[in-house]
Each structure stands twice: as C-alpha cells, then as structure tokens.
Write an enzyme that holds these catalytic residues in place. Structure first.
Site, PDB file in Angstrom:
ATOM      1  N   ASP A   1      -5.033   0.438  -1.749  1.00 19.39           N
ATOM      2  CA  ASP A   1      -4.572   1.481  -0.805  1.00 19.39           C
ATOM      3  C   ASP A   1      -4.178   2.808  -1.455  1.00 19.39           C
ATOM      4  OD1 ASP A   1      -4.936  -0.698   0.797  1.00 19.39           O
ATOM      5  OD2 ASP A   1      -2.877  -0.824   1.536  1.00 19.39           O
TER       6      ASP A   1
ATOM      7  N   GLU B   1      -5.709   0.512   3.792  1.00 22.34           N
ATOM      8  CA  GLU B   1      -5.069   0.009   5.016  1.00 22.34           C
ATOM      9  C   GLU B   1      -5.609   0.887   6.137  1.00 22.34           C
ATOM     10  OE1 GLU B   1      -0.828  -0.535   4.839  1.00 22.34           O
ATOM     11  OE2 GLU B   1      -0.698  -1.018   6.976  1.00 22.34           O
TER      12      GLU B   1
ATOM     13  N   LYS C   1      -8.687  -2.944   5.425  1.00 19.76           N
ATOM     14  CA  LYS C   1      -7.884  -4.126   5.789  1.00 19.76           C
ATOM     15  C   LYS C   1      -6.852  -3.730   6.853  1.00 19.76           C
ATOM     16  CE  LYS C   1      -4.626  -3.624   1.890  1.00 19.76           C
ATOM     17  NZ  LYS C   1      -3.467  -3.243   2.692  1.00 19.76           N
TER      18      LYS C   1
ATOM     19  N   LYS D   1      -1.218  -5.878   5.554  1.00 16.60           N
ATOM     20  CA  LYS D   1      -0.696  -5.466   4.259  1.00 16.60           C
ATOM     21  C   LYS D   1      -1.452  -6.195   3.148  1.00 16.60           C
ATOM     22  CE  LYS D   1       2.342  -2.916   6.362  1.00 16.60           C
ATOM     23  NZ  LYS D   1       1.952  -1.503   6.612  1.00 16.60           N
TER      24      LYS D   1
ATOM     25  N   VAL E   1      -0.653   0.837  -4.384  1.00 19.10           N
ATOM     26  CA  VAL E   1       0.618   1.054  -3.682  1.00 19.10           C
ATOM     27  C   VAL E   1       0.660   0.279  -2.373  1.00 19.10           C
ATOM     28  CG1 VAL E   1       0.919   3.340  -4.699  1.00 19.10           C
ATOM     29  CG2 VAL E   1      -0.310   3.144  -2.522  1.00 19.10           C
ATOM     30  N   THR E   2       1.904   0.030  -1.898  1.00 14.68           N
ATOM     31  CA  THR E   2       3.129   0.109  -2.658  1.00 14.68           C
ATOM     32  C   THR E   2       3.408  -1.269  -3.252  1.00 14.68           C
ATOM     33  OG1 THR E   2       4.533  -0.462  -0.733  1.00 14.68           O
ATOM     34  CG2 THR E   2       4.125   1.883  -1.127  1.00 14.68           C
TER      35      THR E   2
ATOM     36  N   CYS F   1       1.999  -3.754   0.099  1.00  9.86           N
ATOM     37  CA  CYS F   1       0.601  -4.210   0.097  1.00  9.86           C
ATOM     38  C   CYS F   1       0.173  -4.841  -1.222  1.00  9.86           C
ATOM     39  CB  CYS F   1      -0.319  -3.057   0.468  1.00  9.86           C
ATOM     40  SG  CYS F   1      -0.143  -2.609   2.219  1.00  9.86           S
TER      41      CYS F   1
ATOM     42  N   GLN G   1       9.756 -17.553 -13.162  1.00  7.15           N
ATOM     43  CA  GLN G   1       9.388 -18.964 -13.072  1.00  7.15           C
ATOM     44  C   GLN G   1       7.996 -19.205 -13.673  1.00  7.15           C
ATOM     45  OE1 GLN G   1      10.814 -20.911  -9.279  1.00  7.15           O
ATOM     46  NE2 GLN G   1      10.719 -18.791  -8.551  1.00  7.15           N
TER      47      GLN G   1
HETATM   48  N1  TIU Z   1      -0.268  -0.075   1.414  1.00  9.91           N
HETATM   49  C1  TIU Z   1       1.006  -0.339   1.734  1.00  9.91           C
HETATM   50  O1  TIU Z   1       1.809  -0.715   0.892  1.00  9.91           O
HETATM   51  N2  TIU Z   1       1.375  -0.112   3.059  1.00  9.91           N
HETATM   52  C2  TIU Z   1       2.667   0.218   3.454  1.00  9.91           C
HETATM   53  O2  TIU Z   1       2.923   0.380   4.643  1.00  9.91           O
HETATM   54  N3  TIU Z   1       3.595   0.395   2.459  1.00  9.91           N
HETATM   55  C3  TIU Z   1       4.875   0.826   2.591  1.00  9.91           C
HETATM   56  O3  TIU Z   1       5.623   0.778   1.616  1.00  9.91           O
HETATM   57  N4  TIU Z   1       5.286   1.320   3.751  1.00  9.91           N
END
Ligand code: TIU
Length: 224
Positions: free
Chosen positions: A24, A72, A129, A132, A157-158, A162, A202
C-alpha cells in the site's frame, strides 16, 4: 541461499522462491488529501521511508526477484467495501468521497496510485485488496503458490495495520516472513515499535525483522 542476521535469529531464503511484497505505498496514505490524512494523520511521517524502499526495490529487481505491489482499493460502486468500514468513526472524508486526489480509496483514482518512486514495472504483480490484509478476498496465495514462493520480504505501510495483518495472514498460510524495519512506517511511533516486537517475539511467532542495509549487503555479496 542467502542468510541475514535478522531479529530474533538468522533468516535464510532463496531469492528464486521469495517475493518482495510492498504493501500500500499509494498516494492515499503518503500524500496530503488522501485516506490517511482524512483519518487525522500526519502523512509526512510515511513519505520518509520511500528512498529506503526504492533502494530495496532496485536491488530486488537486479536479482530478478518476484515483486508484488498491493493497494488498498475499492470498486467504484463500493460493493466490496463493507458498510462497517465506510461508516467507522468520524473522518473528514469517507471512502468513496471526492477529495483532492479523486475518490478516497477507490481503484483507478489518482490517490490510489502507487507513489511515482516505486511505480510498478509491467511484469510485476499489482494487487488491489479491499481489506487490510493482502490475502483476504484476493488471489495472492494462489499466485504465490503457482510461482513456488515460500518466503516473503515485506515493506510498506502502515506497520501495525495493513503490513502486520498481511504478515499474519501470510504466516498462517505457511510463508516465512521478513519485515524490513526501515522500509515500514506507522502514523504512531509506539505502534510501529510494538508491532515489530510482537511479530518477532516468541522465537519469531509471526516472522523476522532486519534492516534494508542488511538485505542490500546480503544481496550484493551474493552477486560477487
Ligand atoms: N494500508 C493501511 O495500513 N491502511 C490503513 O488504513 N492504515 C492506517 O494506519 N489507517
């Protein structure tokens, strides 16, 4: 095989059976006027990892490794966006609304494009996609199986949303996953740190982490 002195213990992989998965890295999250900012976040934090991601992508392309870019993204009619996702919270703009970079989180809109520095090549996989995680409601697992992929190196990210969701989905499907610490970012520093800790705790319950420098050095050493 290549071995990296990763955390919590060495990570060994064969580039011929490993995909670089870039989660993303789209304008929606990294530039002002997109989904990330609509949720109240400072998007400048995320833009800072682009150069490190670019260096890894170049090196990965040089060794001929498989590359997967995810976005996304929802269909224009939002039929793949659950009402619970669209109505959540009190954002400035909702998924599908018209913003400065087009409709928020909708496929084909300017904001949904991957940032120019990491633009996909024609032979690379680009996967839209709706969730997430990169495996939910996508053909990613089948694609990776067809390419005999067993290991995944993650960037993007993030970290705790995701990336972590995708890495957990991959781990449950049997992939050995490495996350590049300086090629992932969160809007919340403490969440990034916690996510990295959780994944490698772990004895790598979800996977390994290493720096992009470690991966680049290992790839360079292999070529000599
Ligand atoms: N790609 C992804 O992480 N989508 C999010 O909505 N991330 C947020 O941190 N909001």
């Amino acid at each position: 095989m290549i071995e990296i002195n990763a955390n919590p213990f060495p990570y060994a992989f064969d580039p011929a059976h490993t995909a670089l998965v870039i989660i993303d890295m789209q304008r929606d999250f990294i530039e002002p006027g997109g989904f990330g900012e609509s949720l109240g976040n400072d998007v400048a934090l995320l833009a800072a990892i682009v150069p490190a991601c670019q260096a890894v992508l170049k090196a990965w392309r040089d060794v001929g490794g498989l590359v997967v870019h995810t976005r996304e993204a929802h269909r224009t009619d939002l039929s793949d966006c659950p009402p619970a996702k669209r109505s959540r919270g009190n954002p400035r703009m909702r998924i599908g609304d018209h913003g400065p970079m087009g409709r928020i989180l909708v496929a084909g809109e300017p904001g949904n494009q991957i940032v120019a520095e990491l633009a996909p090549w024609a032979d690379e996989i680009v996967l839209d996609k709706p969730g997430k995680g990169a495996f939910y409601a996508t053909p990613l697992h089948d694609m990776l199986q067809e390419s005999h992929v067993t290991h995944l190196v993650f960037m993007g990210v993030t970290t705790e949303v995701c990336v972590q969701t995708s890495m957990r989905e991959a781990n449950d499907r049997g992939y050995d996953c490495l996350l590049l610490e300086d090629c992932t970012e969160s809007y919340f520093a403490q969440f990034k740190a916690a996510a990295l800790d959780m994944m490698r705790a772990q004895d790598a319950i979800v996977g390994w982490t290493a720096t992009s420098g470690q991966l680049l050095a290992a790839l360079a050493a292999r070529q000599h």
